[in-house]
Design a protein around this motif. Sequence first.
Motif: not given
Lengths: 157, 284, 789
Positions: C692, C712, C710
């Motif tokens: 991240e 995760i 992004y």
Amino acid sequence: MQHINVTVDGTSYEAEVEPRTLLVHWLREGVGKVGTVVGCDTSNCGACTVLLDGRSVKSCSVLAVQADGCEVTTIQGLSTGDDWHPVQTAFKECHGLQCGYCTPGMVMAAVDLLNENPSPSEEEIRDGIHGNLCRCTGYHNIVKSVQYAAELMGGRK
Amino acid sequence: MIPAKFDYVRPSTVDEAVAALVAGGDDAKILGGGQSLMPVLRLRMGEPSVIVDTTRIDEMKGITDAGDAIVIGAGVTHDEVAKSPLVREHLALLAAATEHVADRQIRHRGTMGGAMAHADPAGDQPPVALAMGASFTIAGPGGRRTVPASEFFVDYFTTAVGPDEVLVSVSFPKHTGWSAHYEKLNRTAQAWAIVAAAATVRMDGGAIAEARIGLTNMGPGPIRATAVEQALVGASTMAAIAAAAEQAAEGTSPTEDIHADAEFRKHLARTLTKRAVAKAAGIS
Amino acid sequence: MTEILESAGVIGRPLRRKEDAKLLHGRTNWTDNIQVPGALHMALVRSPMAHARIKKVDLSGALAMPGVVAAYDAASLGDLNANVLCVWPVTDDTVMPPFPALTGDKVRHVGDVVAIVLATDAKSAEDAIAAVDVDYEPLDAVVDMIDAMSPGSALVHDAAANNTCYVYNLGGGYADAAAKADVVIKRRFVNQRIVAGFMEPRAVVAAPMGMSDEMTLWSATQIPHVLRVVLSLSTGIPEQNLRIVAPDVGGGFGGKLQMYREEILALQLARHLGRPVKWNETRSEDMVASHHGRDQIQDIELAATKDGRILGMNVTLLANMGAYLQIITPGTPLLGMFMYCGIYKMDAYQFQCTGVFTNTTPTDAIRGAGRPEATFAIERMMDELAAELGMDPMELRTRNWIQHHEFPFTTAAGLTYDTGNYEAATARALELFGMDELRAEQKRRRESGDPVQLGIGISTFTEMCGLAPSRTLGALKYAAGGWEHCTIRLLPSGKVELVTGTSPHGQGHETAWSQIASDILGIPVEDIDVIHSDTGRAPYGMDTYGSRSLAVGGQAIKKAADRVIENARPIAAHQLECAAEDLDFANGAFSVKGDPEKSVTLGALAWAAFSAHNLPDGIEPMISGAATVDPEDFSYPHGTHLAAIEVDTETGKVRVRSYVAVDDVGNQINPMIVEGQVHGGVAMGIGQALYEGVEYDADGNLLTASLADYLIPSAADLPSFTTDRTVTPSTTHSLGTKGVGEAGAIASTPAIINGIVDALRPMGVTDVLMPASPQNVWRAIQAAKGAGA
């Protein structure tokens, strides 16, 4: 507006929808199936996972009009009344949820995986649910839940 | 987010679909499995006025054995492709790459034809089509035409399919008995490939007799590493494979993004090609 | 009571959760599920630019759209435009620029809000924001902190010269320590910006309640109680007229520990228009609009003797505030300032933090809030010092850590750790990890030149939990206190209502709080209803963050439950016709000393109090207990985390092969929930280490604007974890508990990076940038090769 006829959790619904209506929005707002939730806008999180004609799909990435004539199963149709589906039981027993927001999608993804592979390995489970994100559990107990569900469902045969 | 307004048409034949596209003009867009298009619509990065849903066109659905080729309807899902006995027997590389497409839910819904027509440079199947010499059947107002993979992928998210045309099917020459491996490097399981190498080989007496190599995300479209393919003929050792793979990045101009710069991608093309070929060939 | 809790009852047992039935059946009450008739949907016009002057906002196009009821920019919103409040000015001269709900002069980050549209449905509102025409005059964007502080940089706020928000100093004496040292090592670490990543996007529903002045605001928040205060202060709505409800909340991780502009706008417009207003956030909005966290540049120096004794530490931070100060933005890095010493003894500690404004989304607390950054720095430095000294990194830790017989121990940063047993946790972790086998495998891989190298990452961490002693908060200039409240009422039927001021969003308080009360009151867990997160039903509280709920709120539960028993005692004595002091209380009943057959249950007493037919004189007809507890001190959970890390040196890809976490969180109420917290925390810390990172380009455009960019981690990116606990009860908390919500996230990031560096150190690698993506790892290897050549 477009006319659709969709069976949701065993009940047939007729509706007029705008073509741009996402299946998940129709389920939530049109049918009141608010157990199915939205977590993202890029098909990453999987929180909206339902079964469409028996196979897992992300209901944010299907138009409601595309479900016309189909059968949808949501988390709310997995068991009735006070009954528990083995996957639901396993998630509770193994603490496979914390905040519970990813849970409807995660459970439906697990149901779909176990339908296809009744006794998955840990690696197969991890790969099989990688379309569902969870921020609370680190997946450790989700994996255990799916393993335990497999055991419970095998035991029922 | 909610897509902008559009009209919706759901044809039941290819001809109807073409007619709908013609009627819709420049702003009409085909919706197949929708797994690429739906996020675009939701983020309002695209606002087509007409959506032509091709998911109920029977002709686009089957996988058939056409003698020396396997023909896959453009509307066949990734899941069906990956599990098809015909594909697994004759197109091992396509099966291997397709198993790496996104996740189960997306494979249930997304179609191989849609992924090809979307032509994301990070897509897993375009390099397979290129390496295996697939051809694409496209229907338009003027009838049908067949385009080889080498001409199908034009640029970033751009193919030979015109705005009023429909990709009907993809025909892959059989590679029966060829072994295959798809080596993909992504940052997380959900992420697109930084780079991937698709390799399929025909072995003869412990040595590579023929090889086909495709590369993912090494340029605006898929890349076929023909120099590597030629250098691999006769290779029977890891050293020979590694030497051949050194040419994998030649002539490529990969994109740069937050995940990798061009230099790293070129390095990966060499490394992943070596690994893909070695695994396909069973040489270590 | 600070001994190890050994309960014959339910404390310490892994009871399955009360919360789960509804969550697993989809019978949930997320804010987005709340439908109020006549609600208007709010959509926000967000800036596509990081820094620009607003020249003109034209709302006419939007107002002409179907379904649109109203639209506002800052000018037309006028007096209804209220400020997001920062409650933590850390110094007397902290620059506190206003943060209006709608910005009128400039936009200061991508996602800043210029205008809003209210429409009869969500689709119309979203369609209409595209029709708002904003004329921007672009300004130079301030993105990089070091550039921001350079002379001549553009200013985010005119009032903040050099874009400096504050400079905070603590401790001193480092120069003297360094002068005596045999070894001084200096490192710069970048603790990158991350998002909280709660799975439920934020949502708000604000509604006027009939003809009254009351407004109800449902919000996906961690802090309904604090929010009521700050919303009242900001909007001028009298606090007594404001009811805040946090319904089912899908995770927070600090990201919902906030007062958000959307809450202000929904509330103000619902009141102004006399209609309910609803807003729900999309994930792409969340990426620009919900606060970010971390984002520090850390310059760290460690001075030591040649036999490895630490003499001093010097910490110099640049902390990115982002474009505005949110609720505790300036204080967040300072929550870490006491923790840079970690578990180690040293003579001198010196700390300086500079808060810097940039044209980026505001930062604030995310899981750990300052402590992950501190722990990362010290645990990385311990490995670097060990390498510098040619010493085993665990041996170096052993030489410096506070030994278990030395507690209570006052650290160089000035905190007094009450208890701990680092030796025990480490011994247990090593036992579970199989260190010797892994070191042997590491050696084999090194000798054979295997492309996949193995590294062992160590993190022996502590943290401060249980926010917080109110006097300490006051000394740090934080505006509020750190107490927690509980009221327990016996209902006539003998059931129990437990009203807590904590506000759970996944932590299982309904179950754990019932366990505590059940053991004390002797009433079954299923007969206890835990009421929370609604200022109408649970009016007093300080909410859930900072691993405080059990450490502080648990003490309030105990005290309230004890008071219930004491308040019931005179009624029991009256019924049993004996003196109050002649009664024993056990298993939910009073009995007469020496005559246990004469007894009465709490349930029977509850009815007696309710009917009030036969109460002793002067006793009121109610049995309840209330307590508000201000903690005596912080609590200090600790633990030893060990990670076996495989690094593919050809691709830079990192795999966590095994991970052992032995935590000491003191007494455990529900070890199943404790373990779950550790798992999730460890995963989040691994997320920061490997995957991240919020990234902006030089113009301040967000490059990681969705969950597609992004990253995760999913189940396929993480291993299973091996977890265990040692138990050293806190001596300053009445239940001996310490807190566990953040421990995993604090511990795991340095364990992972230490493991990567350990794998690659023979190649000359001494650090790797986070996230340790394939490219960052491969680059570190290439740079080391280049340096060695």
